[in-house]
Scaffold this motif. Structure first.
Motif, PDB file in Angstrom:
ATOM      1  N   VAL A  36       3.152   7.976  12.154  1.00  0.00           N
ATOM      2  CA  VAL A  36       2.535   7.728  10.855  1.00  0.00           C
ATOM      3  C   VAL A  36       1.157   7.134  11.099  1.00  0.00           C
ATOM      4  O   VAL A  36       0.879   6.609  12.187  1.00  0.00           O
ATOM      5  CB  VAL A  36       3.375   6.773   9.971  1.00  0.00           C
ATOM      6  N   VAL A  37       0.313   7.197  10.072  1.00  0.00           N
ATOM      7  CA  VAL A  37      -1.049   6.673  10.174  1.00  0.00           C
ATOM      8  C   VAL A  37      -1.225   5.584   9.125  1.00  0.00           C
ATOM      9  O   VAL A  37      -0.995   5.822   7.927  1.00  0.00           O
ATOM     10  CB  VAL A  37      -2.091   7.792   9.942  1.00  0.00           C
ATOM     11  N   LEU A  38      -1.599   4.388   9.552  1.00  0.00           N
ATOM     12  CA  LEU A  38      -1.847   3.311   8.597  1.00  0.00           C
ATOM     13  C   LEU A  38      -3.159   3.580   7.867  1.00  0.00           C
ATOM     14  O   LEU A  38      -4.164   3.940   8.476  1.00  0.00           O
ATOM     15  CB  LEU A  38      -1.897   1.963   9.305  1.00  0.00           C
ATOM     16  N   ALA A  39      -3.135   3.398   6.546  1.00  0.00           N
ATOM     17  CA  ALA A  39      -4.291   3.722   5.713  1.00  0.00           C
ATOM     18  C   ALA A  39      -4.421   2.710   4.593  1.00  0.00           C
ATOM     19  O   ALA A  39      -3.517   1.907   4.332  1.00  0.00           O
ATOM     20  CB  ALA A  39      -4.137   5.130   5.134  1.00  0.00           C
ATOM     21  N   GLY A  40      -5.550   2.745   3.920  1.00  0.00           N
ATOM     22  CA  GLY A  40      -5.761   1.889   2.768  1.00  0.00           C
ATOM     23  C   GLY A  40      -5.003   2.405   1.561  1.00  0.00           C
ATOM     24  O   GLY A  40      -4.509   3.538   1.555  1.00  0.00           O
ATOM     25  N   PRO A  41      -4.914   1.608   0.502  1.00  0.00           N
ATOM     26  CA  PRO A  41      -4.141   2.014  -0.677  1.00  0.00           C
ATOM     27  C   PRO A  41      -4.691   3.253  -1.358  1.00  0.00           C
ATOM     28  O   PRO A  41      -3.936   4.011  -1.974  1.00  0.00           O
ATOM     29  CB  PRO A  41      -4.219   0.785  -1.593  1.00  0.00           C
ATOM     30  N   GLU A  42      -5.990   3.503  -1.235  1.00  0.00           N
ATOM     31  CA  GLU A  42      -6.586   4.654  -1.922  1.00  0.00           C
ATOM     32  C   GLU A  42      -6.251   5.970  -1.232  1.00  0.00           C
ATOM     33  O   GLU A  42      -6.203   7.016  -1.874  1.00  0.00           O
ATOM     34  CB  GLU A  42      -8.111   4.501  -1.994  1.00  0.00           C
ATOM     35  N   GLU A  43      -6.015   5.936   0.099  1.00  0.00           N
ATOM     36  CA  GLU A  43      -5.768   7.165   0.853  1.00  0.00           C
ATOM     37  C   GLU A  43      -4.289   7.405   1.136  1.00  0.00           C
ATOM     38  O   GLU A  43      -3.911   8.471   1.624  1.00  0.00           O
ATOM     39  CB  GLU A  43      -6.504   7.115   2.203  1.00  0.00           C
ATOM     40  N   ALA A  44      -3.439   6.450   0.844  1.00  0.00           N
ATOM     41  CA  ALA A  44      -2.056   6.498   1.306  1.00  0.00           C
ATOM     42  C   ALA A  44      -1.205   7.523   0.566  1.00  0.00           C
ATOM     43  O   ALA A  44      -1.453   7.854  -0.597  1.00  0.00           O
ATOM     44  CB  ALA A  44      -1.427   5.115   1.176  1.00  0.00           C
ATOM     45  N   ASP A  45      -0.170   8.030   1.270  1.00  0.00           N
ATOM     46  CA  ASP A  45       0.855   8.888   0.691  1.00  0.00           C
ATOM     47  C   ASP A  45       2.120   8.100   0.385  1.00  0.00           C
ATOM     48  O   ASP A  45       2.996   8.586  -0.344  1.00  0.00           O
ATOM     49  CB  ASP A  45       1.236  10.007   1.670  1.00  0.00           C
ATOM     50  N   LEU A  46       2.223   6.905   0.949  1.00  0.00           N
ATOM     51  CA  LEU A  46       3.466   6.134   0.931  1.00  0.00           C
ATOM     52  C   LEU A  46       3.118   4.668   1.093  1.00  0.00           C
ATOM     53  O   LEU A  46       2.163   4.317   1.795  1.00  0.00           O
ATOM     54  CB  LEU A  46       4.365   6.596   2.091  1.00  0.00           C
TER      55      LEU A  46
ATOM     56  N   PRO B  70       5.701   6.735  -3.449  1.00  0.00           N
ATOM     57  CA  PRO B  70       6.998   6.110  -3.173  1.00  0.00           C
ATOM     58  C   PRO B  70       6.788   4.839  -2.344  1.00  0.00           C
ATOM     59  O   PRO B  70       5.829   4.730  -1.580  1.00  0.00           O
ATOM     60  CB  PRO B  70       7.743   7.176  -2.376  1.00  0.00           C
ATOM     61  N   MET B  71       7.711   3.898  -2.482  1.00  0.00           N
ATOM     62  CA  MET B  71       7.653   2.655  -1.719  1.00  0.00           C
ATOM     63  C   MET B  71       8.953   2.479  -0.939  1.00  0.00           C
ATOM     64  O   MET B  71      10.040   2.683  -1.472  1.00  0.00           O
ATOM     65  CB  MET B  71       7.457   1.437  -2.636  1.00  0.00           C
ATOM     66  N   ILE B  72       8.828   2.114   0.323  1.00  0.00           N
ATOM     67  CA  ILE B  72       9.963   1.637   1.096  1.00  0.00           C
ATOM     68  C   ILE B  72       9.868   0.122   1.144  1.00  0.00           C
ATOM     69  O   ILE B  72       8.872  -0.421   1.621  1.00  0.00           O
ATOM     70  CB  ILE B  72       9.971   2.200   2.525  1.00  0.00           C
ATOM     71  N   CYS B  73      10.879  -0.545   0.606  1.00  0.00           N
ATOM     72  CA  CYS B  73      10.902  -2.012   0.630  1.00  0.00           C
ATOM     73  C   CYS B  73      11.628  -2.438   1.900  1.00  0.00           C
ATOM     74  O   CYS B  73      12.841  -2.236   2.031  1.00  0.00           O
ATOM     75  CB  CYS B  73      11.614  -2.560  -0.602  1.00  0.00           C
TER      76      CYS B  73
END
Length: 290
Positions: free
Chosen positions: A122-132, A162-165
């Motif tokens: 997975v690739v860590l990204a900012g909130p604007e670019e994220a898929d998850l 979607p969010m994984i808690c």
């Protein structure tokens, strides 16, 4: 099934009750330590159960993978011989992330939880670019509350992410105070229409993983009637055990019991805590003790 009309006994020792079971599922934060230091009597109790032939799996809503949690246990003073294995929300989160190969992930949580992503595609990204979104907690749980995240969560939910808690707890005890956890943010996210997968107690998948671990350690399948859950979370440890038909012992902590160390715990307080609970704990304690 425990009759909701029966009084929950308050016991000083888990020895007589606990010895009836093949395995224990023991919560970590609030039972084995308080976020700063180990509870010596709790470690002695789990060690005594192991020495009698029982299996102890520590089941935690920590968003960190098991190796990191085990190192933290050592730092707090919980000895390695107090348990056989750990199963964490971090372990289950990594499993869930395996379904999102190559995804851009916004990590909502502190830097210390980043091991949850180690080695994953997975690739860590900012909130604007994220898929998850993977939520492991507040960025600064010493000073912030869920109210500080309302605008961010509303925006993310509106995008349909979607969010994984990675930690379904709403609050935990740290020393002599309570701090907010990822579950509190996930609950707010849902109020904005966001979809959440909860990787931990009281939800079934983490218990299935824990029961598989018990079977591997025992060399055989262990029926749920032979497993005892021990925890301080009414809506996590006790509710999760009840949903799976597992007996539970409630351990008082600042989460739900008044007074330092749950000293004000009594029958009326227990009746109030579990008034709406169909399957009540079989006993309550002010601290895990053999």
């Amino acid at each position: 099934m425990t009759d909701a009309s029966l009084t929950i006994p308050i016991i000083d020792s888990v020895g007589d009750i606990g010895a009836r079971y093949r395995a224990w599922l023991v919560d970590i934060w609030g039972v084995m330590h308080n976020g700063q230091a180990a509870f010596a009597q709790a470690a002695a109790a789990t060690r005594a159960f192991r020495e009698s032939g029982g299996v102890v799996v520590l089941l935690s809503n920590s968003p960190r993978p098991s190796p990191d949690v085990q190192e933290q246990l050592r730092q707090f003073g919980v000895p390695d011989d107090a348990y056989d294995a750990t199963v964490t929300s971090g372990d289950l989160t990594r499993h869930e992330l395996g379904k999102y190969t190559g995804a851009r992930v916004f990590h909502l949580g502190p830097e210390r939880d980043r091991p949850i992503f180690a080695g994953l595609d997975v690739v860590l990204a900012g909130p604007e670019e994220a898929d998850l979104v993977v939520c492991s907690g507040l960025f600064d749980d010493d000073t912030e509350t869920p109210d500080d995240y309302a605008d961010m969560l509303r925006t993310l939910a509106a995008r349909g992410l979607p969010m994984i808690c990675a930690n379904p707890d709403h609050m935990v005890e740290r020393g002599n105070r309570l701090v907010y956890c990822a579950g509190a943010l996930a609950a707010v996210y849902e109020t904005f229409g966001g979809k959440v997968v909860y990787a931990g107690k009281p939800h079934v998948p983490v218990y299935e993983l824990a029961l598989e671990t018990i079977a591997q350690l025992s060399g055989e399948a262990v029926g749920r009637e032979r497993v005892l859950a021990i925890g301080d979370g009414v809506n996590t440890d006790i509710a999760g055990a009840a949903a799976l038909g597992i007996d539970a012992v409630f351990v008082a902590s600042a989460l739900h019991a008044p007074g330092e160390g749950g000293q004000a715990l009594d029958a009326p307080h227990l009746n109030e805590l579990f008034a709406q609970t169909v399957r009540r704990p079989i006993a309550a304690m002010r601290g895990l003790n053999w």
